[in-house]
Scaffold this motif. Sequence first.
Motif, mmCIF file in Angstrom:
data_model
loop_
_atom_site.group_PDB
_atom_site.id
_atom_site.type_symbol
_atom_site.label_atom_id
_atom_site.label_comp_id
_atom_site.label_asym_id
_atom_site.label_seq_id
_atom_site.Cartn_x
_atom_site.Cartn_y
_atom_site.Cartn_z
ATOM 1 N N ARG A 57 0.794 -1.228 0.000
ATOM 2 C CA ARG A 57 0.000 0.000 0.000
ATOM 3 C C ARG A 57 0.827 1.278 0.000
ATOM 4 O O ARG A 57 0.281 2.343 0.251
ATOM 5 C CB ARG A 57 -0.927 0.019 1.222
ATOM 6 C CG ARG A 57 -1.897 -1.128 1.308
ATOM 7 C CD ARG A 57 -3.016 -1.006 0.307
ATOM 8 N NE ARG A 57 -3.770 -2.262 0.274
ATOM 9 C CZ ARG A 57 -4.647 -2.562 -0.683
ATOM 10 N NH1 ARG A 57 -4.884 -1.724 -1.659
ATOM 11 N NH2 ARG A 57 -5.277 -3.717 -0.645
ATOM 12 N N SER A 60 -0.483 3.858 -2.603
ATOM 13 C CA SER A 60 -1.779 4.446 -2.236
ATOM 14 C C SER A 60 -1.604 5.436 -1.093
ATOM 15 O O SER A 60 -2.235 6.497 -1.079
ATOM 16 C CB SER A 60 -2.766 3.362 -1.802
ATOM 17 O OG SER A 60 -2.441 2.142 -2.366
ATOM 18 N N LEU A 128 -2.216 0.642 7.127
ATOM 19 C CA LEU A 128 -3.251 0.890 6.116
ATOM 20 C C LEU A 128 -3.664 -0.423 5.458
ATOM 21 O O LEU A 128 -4.849 -0.675 5.211
ATOM 22 C CB LEU A 128 -2.702 1.871 5.065
ATOM 23 C CG LEU A 128 -3.682 2.292 3.966
ATOM 24 C CD1 LEU A 128 -4.809 3.119 4.554
ATOM 25 C CD2 LEU A 128 -2.968 3.056 2.856
ATOM 26 N N GLU A 129 -2.676 -1.262 5.239
ATOM 27 C CA GLU A 129 -2.940 -2.560 4.622
ATOM 28 C C GLU A 129 -3.877 -3.400 5.490
ATOM 29 O O GLU A 129 -4.766 -4.094 4.985
ATOM 30 C CB GLU A 129 -1.606 -3.288 4.405
ATOM 31 C CG GLU A 129 -1.666 -4.402 3.390
ATOM 32 C CD GLU A 129 -0.277 -5.020 3.192
ATOM 33 O OE1 GLU A 129 0.716 -4.273 3.183
ATOM 34 O OE2 GLU A 129 -0.197 -6.243 3.082
ATOM 35 N N TYR A 131 -6.133 -2.249 7.521
ATOM 36 C CA TYR A 131 -7.480 -1.680 7.456
ATOM 37 C C TYR A 131 -8.163 -2.022 6.139
ATOM 38 O O TYR A 131 -9.397 -2.137 6.103
ATOM 39 C CB TYR A 131 -7.434 -0.157 7.634
ATOM 40 C CG TYR A 131 -7.135 0.257 9.055
ATOM 41 C CD1 TYR A 131 -7.700 -0.431 10.139
ATOM 42 C CD2 TYR A 131 -6.286 1.312 9.325
ATOM 43 C CE1 TYR A 131 -7.415 -0.074 11.434
ATOM 44 C CE2 TYR A 131 -6.002 1.690 10.635
ATOM 45 C CZ TYR A 131 -6.570 0.982 11.686
ATOM 46 O OH TYR A 131 -6.291 1.332 12.963
ATOM 47 N N THR A 132 -7.409 -2.149 5.065
ATOM 48 C CA THR A 132 -8.063 -2.466 3.795
ATOM 49 C C THR A 132 -8.245 -3.968 3.615
ATOM 50 O O THR A 132 -9.303 -4.418 3.198
ATOM 51 C CB THR A 132 -7.251 -1.908 2.605
ATOM 52 O OG1 THR A 132 -5.891 -2.349 2.738
ATOM 53 C CG2 THR A 132 -7.293 -0.402 2.585
ATOM 54 N N ASP A 133 -7.226 -4.758 3.978
ATOM 55 C CA ASP A 133 -7.279 -6.186 3.655
ATOM 56 C C ASP A 133 -7.905 -7.042 4.743
ATOM 57 O O ASP A 133 -8.419 -8.126 4.465
ATOM 58 C CB ASP A 133 -5.862 -6.707 3.362
ATOM 59 C CG ASP A 133 -5.278 -6.022 2.141
ATOM 60 O OD1 ASP A 133 -5.921 -5.060 1.655
ATOM 61 O OD2 ASP A 133 -4.194 -6.425 1.690
ATOM 62 N N LEU A 135 -10.268 -5.949 6.868
ATOM 63 C CA LEU A 135 -11.394 -5.173 7.387
ATOM 64 C C LEU A 135 -12.524 -6.023 7.963
ATOM 65 O O LEU A 135 -13.009 -5.731 9.065
ATOM 66 C CB LEU A 135 -11.923 -4.245 6.295
ATOM 67 C CG LEU A 135 -12.958 -3.215 6.761
ATOM 68 C CD1 LEU A 135 -12.334 -2.259 7.758
ATOM 69 C CD2 LEU A 135 -13.518 -2.430 5.577
#
Lengths: 339, 263
Positions: A57, A60, A128-129, A131-133, A135
């Motif tokens: 990430r 991003s 961040l990863e 939170y996105t992956d 979740l």
Amino acid sequence: MSTYSVSDTQAAVAPRASLDLAAIRSGSYATGVVASLVWAAFGVSCLYWPDLGDWSRTQSLGIGAFIIAAFVLFGTLAADFLGAAGLALRKRAPWLVAFGAFVTLWEVATAKFAWLPLPFFPPPQAILEVYTDDLPKLLDSVLASIKLQLGGYLIGASVGFLTGVSIGWSQKIGYWVHPVLRFIGPLPATAWLPIAFFTFPSSWSASTFLIALATGFPVTVLTWSGVASVSNAYYDVARTLGAKPSFLVLKVAIPAALPHVFVGLFMGLGSSFAVLVVAEMIGVKAGLGWYLQWAQGWAAYANMYAALIVMSLLCSGAITLLFRTRDRLLVWQKGVVKW
Amino acid sequence: MVALAEAITTPAVGAALDIEHVSHAFDIDGATLPVLHDVSLAIQPGEFVALLGPSGCGKSTLLRLVAGLEKPRAGALREDEVRITGPHPSRVVVFQDPTLFPWRSVWDNVALGLEAQGILKSQRARVDAVLDLVGLSSFRNAYPHQLSGGMAQRVALARALVNDPKILVLDEPLGKLDSLTRIAMQAELVSLWQREGFTTLLVTHDVEEALVLANRVIVLSDRPARIKADIAVQRPYPRHRGDPYLSDLRKQILALLGLEATW
């Protein structure tokens, strides 16, 4: 009849913050522009140097940083046309500078040069990863924690409040409850964990009980002290005006004790958080405490930080909610602490 | 005033108050401390009686007995021939401290008695009328901490008056006010009493206040309190502080209190 001025009542309304706000308004756009630059620097730090590890990430995150920088810049320059939002941005601009500098330093110190040892200090993109992956699992944990905490807290707070009012009001009830309270109350609720987990039918009910216990004790004691410390003069006034005992309890004792009750609710919230996390780590197979424990087992440090941040937001949110409720109910009080 | 007259269809009429051989004592650390000794006093309906006495002589205790907040050790108190056994809204007390409920607005404080008796719904207009009467209509939504001392005491007075009392019991209600507010409130008190016709029992340690307000002054002795003198003040209202008749009475009363040297 003498005259009186309205200024007595209006003086109290003048906000203390008005000075600071005026200072911010009169200041240039400098702080906002600096904040924008700092966030842009964060974006550059993400994209300029290659990562030392394998994180998906980074790009991003860098783009996200530039978007934030653009928003801050736009908000700062157009603040005069944005009303309350513009004012809020200006007020927080110094914090945006500090926070942007912090994440930049964090990024550089971990992902780029590893001044802090990996994997114990994961970079921002790793979080961040998560939170996105991850979740769905994180959300499930959040919901489970909220459910457990809310149930236990509401039970504990209600029982504590009723017990506190009863022993504050009736000496007979106090005679029986007080020794029990003295004996059991000071015991940390977590000390019950081993017993609770095999005496209760499920780990969920055991945890609810423990959270209720941790909440109930401070709420009981503070409500009790609140009711007991109500001035007799209030009762005298109400009685000469024809008040019955029920009126004395509901309309005199309880409102007068409410500031104390809220202190108890606040303390109970703090200690119930501790019980919640420990209970989830040990027995309950769900929730943020369990997530932390699970992440530790896999040495998934980024997941632990991510869960910790969510937990902190939830706890802070719960306390904010409690304080808002208090501010609504206790508008008559002077000088309450702003949270 | 007009609003109040409209709100209260039957104007309050004072009740007679009989204090018959009342004695009272407190138990402090196992010892019995006598406070009142054989006090007898007959008060006619609509009289304004001031109780004067040295500090700590038991005046306030007598008021608590009249209010029904405590029961006497001996003797009896009667309101219109009916024995006083407990508090009743027909005998309302205004204390030295306004003791407003800080969590209630001015309006809700005044409404307290009606709410406690469960008749607020039908009597809301009276709260407005009484607030008007004491000149605090514009402060109806204020909280007690926003009021000055004189305003707070006015609210306390309104809170008492809204119950349409037959006997108004005043426990040094003006004791903590500054002297200017005090003089203004004394005049207000007299006109309220003349207008409403309730019997008034005022405890004070201010001789001048007693003489300006009351038509009967009872001088009490040191603890345990006995009645030392019962003085009629035959002067029309409004009274003037410089009135030589009142000055004479003042001299007499100070002498009774053992303070003649200060005059």
